[in-house]
Write an enzyme that holds these catalytic residues in place. Structure first.
Site, PDB file in Angstrom:
ATOM      1  N   ARG A  37       0.820  -1.211   0.000  1.00 12.21           N
ATOM      2  CA  ARG A  37       0.000   0.000   0.000  1.00 12.21           C
ATOM      3  C   ARG A  37       0.858   1.267   0.000  1.00 12.21           C
ATOM      4  NH1 ARG A  37      -3.653   0.632   5.160  1.00 12.21           N
ATOM      5  NH2 ARG A  37      -1.571   0.916   6.022  1.00 12.21           N
ATOM      6  N   ARG A  98      11.498  -8.277  22.431  1.00 13.30           N
ATOM      7  CA  ARG A  98      11.922  -7.592  23.658  1.00 13.30           C
ATOM      8  C   ARG A  98      12.315  -8.544  24.779  1.00 13.30           C
ATOM      9  NH1 ARG A  98       7.054  -3.222  23.343  1.00 13.30           N
ATOM     10  NH2 ARG A  98       8.017  -1.779  21.854  1.00 13.30           N
ATOM     11  N   CYS A 128       7.180   2.165  24.810  1.00 14.32           N
ATOM     12  CA  CYS A 128       7.303   3.601  25.069  1.00 14.32           C
ATOM     13  C   CYS A 128       6.972   3.957  26.514  1.00 14.32           C
ATOM     14  CB  CYS A 128       6.423   4.399  24.113  1.00 14.32           C
ATOM     15  SG  CYS A 128       4.716   3.815  24.002  1.00 14.32           S
ATOM     16  N   ARG A 233      -5.776   4.872  27.957  1.00 14.02           N
ATOM     17  CA  ARG A 233      -5.705   5.701  26.743  1.00 14.02           C
ATOM     18  C   ARG A 233      -6.493   6.984  26.996  1.00 14.02           C
ATOM     19  NH1 ARG A 233      -2.057   4.741  23.172  1.00 14.02           N
ATOM     20  NH2 ARG A 233      -2.777   2.615  22.746  1.00 14.02           N
ATOM     21  N   HIS A 240       2.995  10.694  26.226  1.00 19.79           N
ATOM     22  CA  HIS A 240       2.463   9.856  27.292  1.00 19.79           C
ATOM     23  C   HIS A 240       2.809  10.499  28.634  1.00 19.79           C
ATOM     24  CE1 HIS A 240       1.338   7.023  24.415  1.00 19.79           C
ATOM     25  NE2 HIS A 240       2.131   6.008  24.694  1.00 19.79           N
TER      26      HIS A 240
END
Length: 330
Positions: A37, A98, A128, A233, A240
């Site tokens: 795409r 991770r 993050c 959220r 953040h």
């Protein structure tokens, strides 16, 4: 160095282009890769147009020194062997590797030396939220071992990608116009709302995002610390924020903690309650540092501290941290 970015069209990929240019990273050549795409899209790097190539299995990474990969965990797993086969160092922004014992998990200011032991030629960038929390806590850990952490995160829409930011902005417009808001990227409408649910729920009723903060913290700090997180959220675009409580082995003076955090590379102390000086996402978008304020003793615990921290998670939480890892090898 010959550099590649996989996932160039995403929020982190776009930020990587900015950070590489701003920090004058020595780029001899730059190739951009993406999905079918995004293939054919052109982006500018230092004024030069670069066309995104379609990623495929083969020898595309032959001759490339470092590849920044920010296209999601499934892409990282599928193409890791292709990327690293010819000696390219893969710096991965996904969660794919991770917790792999052969993959170092790196915040350069904290455990940069771990980066040089990478038998799979892969280095992982932490979540993050983990980065935003650990930058100031690493300074506290040097004063006294941290036994326990409780954290509530307030995570911006951009943590779910560029399209999530667009969705939030569109929801506000739709609501103002009396329309039903479109919901695709989140479990519920985010505009005028908070959603205490990021990633999938685990068997213990914590979300995977929350367990990442526990597991990654222990790996990065080489510590037995216990971390309990609630990840939320919130309807802001970038940055953040986190409210953090820590329990240390020894009681610490607040002034000593403030001094240690102010001296921590990559942290900025922003803590003056009398002048209403504290970190807020509104003013810190696009900044590199992790900003820390509201530092105080927890009056319910003799060895407890609490603080508030804010950072642009697309910068230090992803793109900047990745570039700083690459800079370790210059």
């Amino acid at each position: 160095m010959n550099i590649a970015i996989v996932g160039a069209s995403g929020a982190v990929g776009q930020e990587l282009l900015k950070v590489l240019a701003e920090r004058q990273f020595p780029v001899t050549s730059l190739r951009l890769f993406g999905s079918e795409r995004s293939a054919g899209t052109t982006y500018l790097f230092k004024g030069q147009p670069i066309v995104v190539e379609k990623l495929y299995h083969g020898d595309q990474f032959k001759g490339i020194d470092i590849a920044f990969v920010s296209a999601g965990g499934s892409v990282s797993k599928e193409y890791a062997e292709d990327i690293t086969r010819f000696g390219c160092l893969m710096i991965d922004n996904s969660s794919a590797f991770r917790m792999d014992e052969e993959v170092p998990l790196i915040i350069p200011e904290i455990n940069g030396k771990d980066a040089f032991n990478h038998p799979r030629n892969i280095i992982a960038v932490p979540n993050c939220s983990t980065i935003v929390m650990l930058m100031p806590l690493a300074a506290i850990e040097k004063l006294s071992h941290i036994r326990r952490i409780h954290v509530a995160t307030y995570q911006a829409a951009s943590g779910a990608g560029a399209q999530a930011m667009v969705e939030l902005q569109n929801q506000y417009k739709q609501i103002v116009n009396g329309e039903e808001p479109t919901v695709n990227k989140f479990a519920y409408q985010l505009a005028y709302n908070l959603i205490p649910h990021i990633d999938v729920f685990m068997d213990n009723d914590y979300t995977r995002e929350e367990m990442k903060m526990h597991n990654e913290t222990r790996k990065i700090l080489h510590s037995d610390v216990q971390v309990s997180a609630t990840c939320v959220r919130v309807p802001s675009l970038r940055c953040h924020s986190e409210a953090v409580w820590v329990e240390t082995e020894q009681p610490l003076a607040v002034e000593d903690v403030k001094k240690a955090i102010s001296e921590m590379k990559g942290c900025t102390l922003m803590d003056e309650p009398s002048t209403k000086t504290y970190p807020m996402p509104l003013f810190l978008s696009g900044k590199d540092d992790v900003y820390v304020g509201r530092i105080r003793q927890d009056y319910t615990c003799p060895t407890g501290l609490t603080l508030w921290t804010v950072s642009d998670q697309i910068r230090k939480g992803a793109a900047l941290n990745a570039v700083q890892i690459a800079e370790l090898f210059l």
